[in-house]
Design a protein around this motif. Structure first.
Motif, PDB file in Angstrom:
ATOM      1  N   GLU A  49       0.818  -1.220   0.000  1.00  0.00           N
ATOM      2  CA  GLU A  49       0.000   0.000   0.000  1.00  0.00           C
ATOM      3  C   GLU A  49       0.849   1.267   0.000  1.00  0.00           C
ATOM      4  N   PHE A  50       1.843   1.323   0.869  1.00  0.00           N
ATOM      5  CA  PHE A  50       2.676   2.526   0.927  1.00  0.00           C
ATOM      6  C   PHE A  50       3.573   2.633  -0.305  1.00  0.00           C
ATOM      7  N   MET A  82      11.162  12.025  -2.036  1.00  0.00           N
ATOM      8  CA  MET A  82       9.760  11.621  -1.940  1.00  0.00           C
ATOM      9  C   MET A  82       9.650  10.189  -1.421  1.00  0.00           C
ATOM     10  N   VAL A  83      10.548   9.317  -1.871  1.00  0.00           N
ATOM     11  CA  VAL A  83      10.543   7.926  -1.414  1.00  0.00           C
ATOM     12  C   VAL A  83      10.870   7.878   0.079  1.00  0.00           C
ATOM     13  N   ARG A  84      11.861   8.646   0.511  1.00  0.00           N
ATOM     14  CA  ARG A  84      12.197   8.685   1.949  1.00  0.00           C
ATOM     15  C   ARG A  84      11.004   9.158   2.772  1.00  0.00           C
ATOM     16  N   MET A  85      10.276  10.137   2.269  1.00  0.00           N
ATOM     17  CA  MET A  85       9.084  10.613   2.976  1.00  0.00           C
ATOM     18  C   MET A  85       8.025   9.510   3.030  1.00  0.00           C
ATOM     19  N   GLY A  86       7.853   8.766   1.943  1.00  0.00           N
ATOM     20  CA  GLY A  86       6.909   7.659   1.928  1.00  0.00           C
ATOM     21  C   GLY A  86       7.294   6.577   2.923  1.00  0.00           C
ATOM     22  N   VAL A  92       5.872   5.448  10.551  1.00  0.00           N
ATOM     23  CA  VAL A  92       4.996   6.063  11.553  1.00  0.00           C
ATOM     24  C   VAL A  92       3.693   5.281  11.657  1.00  0.00           C
ATOM     25  N   SER A  93       3.129   4.906  10.517  1.00  0.00           N
ATOM     26  CA  SER A  93       1.885   4.149  10.521  1.00  0.00           C
ATOM     27  C   SER A  93       2.060   2.812  11.235  1.00  0.00           C
ATOM     28  N   ARG A  94       3.164   2.155  10.972  1.00  0.00           N
ATOM     29  CA  ARG A  94       3.438   0.867  11.597  1.00  0.00           C
ATOM     30  C   ARG A  94       3.600   1.025  13.109  1.00  0.00           C
ATOM     31  N   TRP A  96       2.410   3.476  15.064  1.00  0.00           N
ATOM     32  CA  TRP A  96       1.128   3.815  15.665  1.00  0.00           C
ATOM     33  C   TRP A  96       0.187   2.608  15.664  1.00  0.00           C
ATOM     34  N   GLY A  97       0.256   1.809  14.597  1.00  0.00           N
ATOM     35  CA  GLY A  97      -0.580   0.612  14.523  1.00  0.00           C
ATOM     36  C   GLY A  97      -0.216  -0.407  15.583  1.00  0.00           C
ATOM     37  N   GLU A  98       1.094  -0.553  15.844  1.00  0.00           N
ATOM     38  CA  GLU A  98       1.550  -1.479  16.866  1.00  0.00           C
ATOM     39  C   GLU A  98       1.184  -1.001  18.267  1.00  0.00           C
ATOM     40  N   ALA A  99       1.022   0.309  18.413  1.00  0.00           N
ATOM     41  CA  ALA A  99       0.664   0.869  19.706  1.00  0.00           C
ATOM     42  C   ALA A  99      -0.815   0.662  19.999  1.00  0.00           C
ATOM     43  N   GLY A 100      -1.564   0.199  18.992  1.00  0.00           N
ATOM     44  CA  GLY A 100      -2.986  -0.058  19.185  1.00  0.00           C
ATOM     45  C   GLY A 100      -3.847   1.190  19.181  1.00  0.00           C
ATOM     46  N   LEU A 101      -3.326   2.250  18.569  1.00  0.00           N
ATOM     47  CA  LEU A 101      -4.088   3.500  18.533  1.00  0.00           C
ATOM     48  C   LEU A 101      -4.827   3.634  17.220  1.00  0.00           C
TER      49      LEU A 101
END
Length: 101
Positions: A49-50, A82-86, A92-94, A96-101
């Protein structure tokens, strides 16, 4: 619009004209030149997806066929940024996702 909806729309509209997303032998994803499978950038993503989101963003901002042919250094540097930003968004998504938020 959520990321998932954007990706679904991208897939149904077939927005990627010159680039594609490929999975390597260890389950990571990278942006490749459509038709050749040649890597467009060296960096890999953990999720399709990313990787797809980044490829779409690159195609929307550059004349990719010219970049593939000419590989102008300033443009390549901008694409790499742009790739580094992606990759950072994915990280960050991973987290936050692991934190259960």
């Amino acid at each position: 619009m959520g990321q998932k909806n954007l990706l679904e729309q991208t897939r149904t509209r077939g927005e990627l004209e010159y680039l594609a997303v490929a999975k390597n032998g260890v389950g990571q994803y990278w942006i490749v030149v459509k038709g050749t499978g040649k890597p467009f950038v060296r960096e890999v993503f953990a999720s399709a997806e990313f990787c797809l989101e980044c490829a779409v963003e690159i195609e929307e901002n550059f004349e990719i066929w010219q970049v593939i042919e000419l590989r102008p250094p300033e443009t390549i540097e901008r694409i790499e940024e742009m790739v580094r930003m992606g990759l950072e968004r994915e990280k960050v998504s991973r987290v936050w996702g692991e934190a259960g938020l």
